[in-house]
Design an enzyme around this catalytic site. Structure first.
Site, short mmCIF file in Angstrom:
data_model
loop_
_atom_site.label_atom_id
_atom_site.label_comp_id
_atom_site.label_asym_id
_atom_site.label_seq_id
_atom_site.Cartn_x
_atom_site.Cartn_y
_atom_site.Cartn_z
N SER A 86 0.80 -1.22 0.00
CA SER A 86 0.00 0.00 0.00
C SER A 86 0.84 1.27 0.00
O SER A 86 0.33 2.34 -0.33
CB SER A 86 -0.95 0.01 1.20
OG SER A 86 -0.24 0.07 2.42
N LYS B 164 0.23 4.62 6.94
CA LYS B 164 -0.27 5.51 5.89
C LYS B 164 0.35 6.91 6.04
O LYS B 164 0.89 7.26 7.09
CB LYS B 164 -1.80 5.63 5.97
CG LYS B 164 -2.54 4.36 5.59
CD LYS B 164 -2.38 4.01 4.12
CE LYS B 164 -3.16 2.75 3.77
NZ LYS B 164 -2.53 1.55 4.32
#
Length: 237
Positions: free
Chosen positions: A158, A196
């Site tokens: 990701s 993230k």
């Protein structure tokens, strides 16, 4: 004071005893520490015995037992549902050579430090997946800044466009604030942990992936707890 290898061996013996009930063989120790010969294990065992961390028992196979663990690197994980490792702390102030306080590190010549690997991080994993120490990592001391640190193994893609690949090991400084644009470990609803990029979206928080196949996720601030900031990574080839 222990070297990184001495501490790795001590922890391996301790964990093997807890899981299996018997000490590891010298071959198992050699493989675990990625050494090429048993002589290196013998030297480490002797050093640990001289420092009072282990004891060799006469006339017994696998006759090694752990007497004690170093107090400053005994990890006490909170039972709270968040990342809360009581990890090694590094404070890069100058220290006298005669100082007995090495900023909660066991360091060999102040060149290397040992940090705990606290599990695996993915796009969204249960927080329990990163609450258990699985191993340790030996790092150059100058790679670590002020604060408490731990490592996590990356298990997805990701953040690939930020240069973070599957199977990389990331180094995280524990903190509960971040500047927009920084890469963080975020705890969502006290249940799910993720790696993230941190953004602000008006009054909300945006957790942004670095891969077009993953959507940016928007949350109310009360749903997010910042658990640490990415400061580096290690990649094996």
């Amino acid at each position: 004071m222990l070297t990184c290898k001495q501490y790795e061996l001590l922890l391996f013996i301790h964990n093997h005893m807890k899981e299996i009930g018997v000490p590891p063989s010298f071959d198992e120790m050699k493989i675990a520490l990625e050494l090429t010969s048993k002589s290196g294990i013998h030297r480490l065992i002797t050093a640990l015995e001289e420092r009072g961390f282990i004891r060799r028992l006469p006339n017994r196979a696998r006759a090694v037992e752990v007497v004690r663990l170093p107090e400053k690197i005994t990890f006490n994980l909170s039972s709270a549902r968040k990342i809360s490792p009581n990890v090694i702390e590094n404070n890069r102030r100058k220290i006298s050579k005669n100082s007995k306080n090495l900023n909660n590190f066991d360091i060999e010549d102040k060149k290397n430090v040992t940090v705990p690997i606290m599990g695996r991080i993915a796009a969204g994993v249960p927080v329990s997946a990163i609450q258990q120490q699985t191993n340790t990592l030996c790092l150059p001391a100058d790679m670590i800044s002020l604060g408490e640190h731990y490592a996590l193994e990356v298990k997805d893609d990701s953040m690939i466009e930020a240069g973070i690949l599957d199977k990389d090991t990331i180094i995280v400084r524990r903190q509960n604030t971040a500047t927009p644009g920084e890469i963080i470990i975020a705890l969502i609803d006290k249940e799910e942990a993720t790696l993230k990029r941190y953004r602000r979206n008006g009054a909300s928080i945006a957790l942004e992936a670095a891969n077009p196949h993953y959507e940016t996720r928007i949350y109310r601030p009360e749903r997010i707890e910042i658990q640490g900031k990415l400061i580096g990574l290690i990649r094996k080839y």
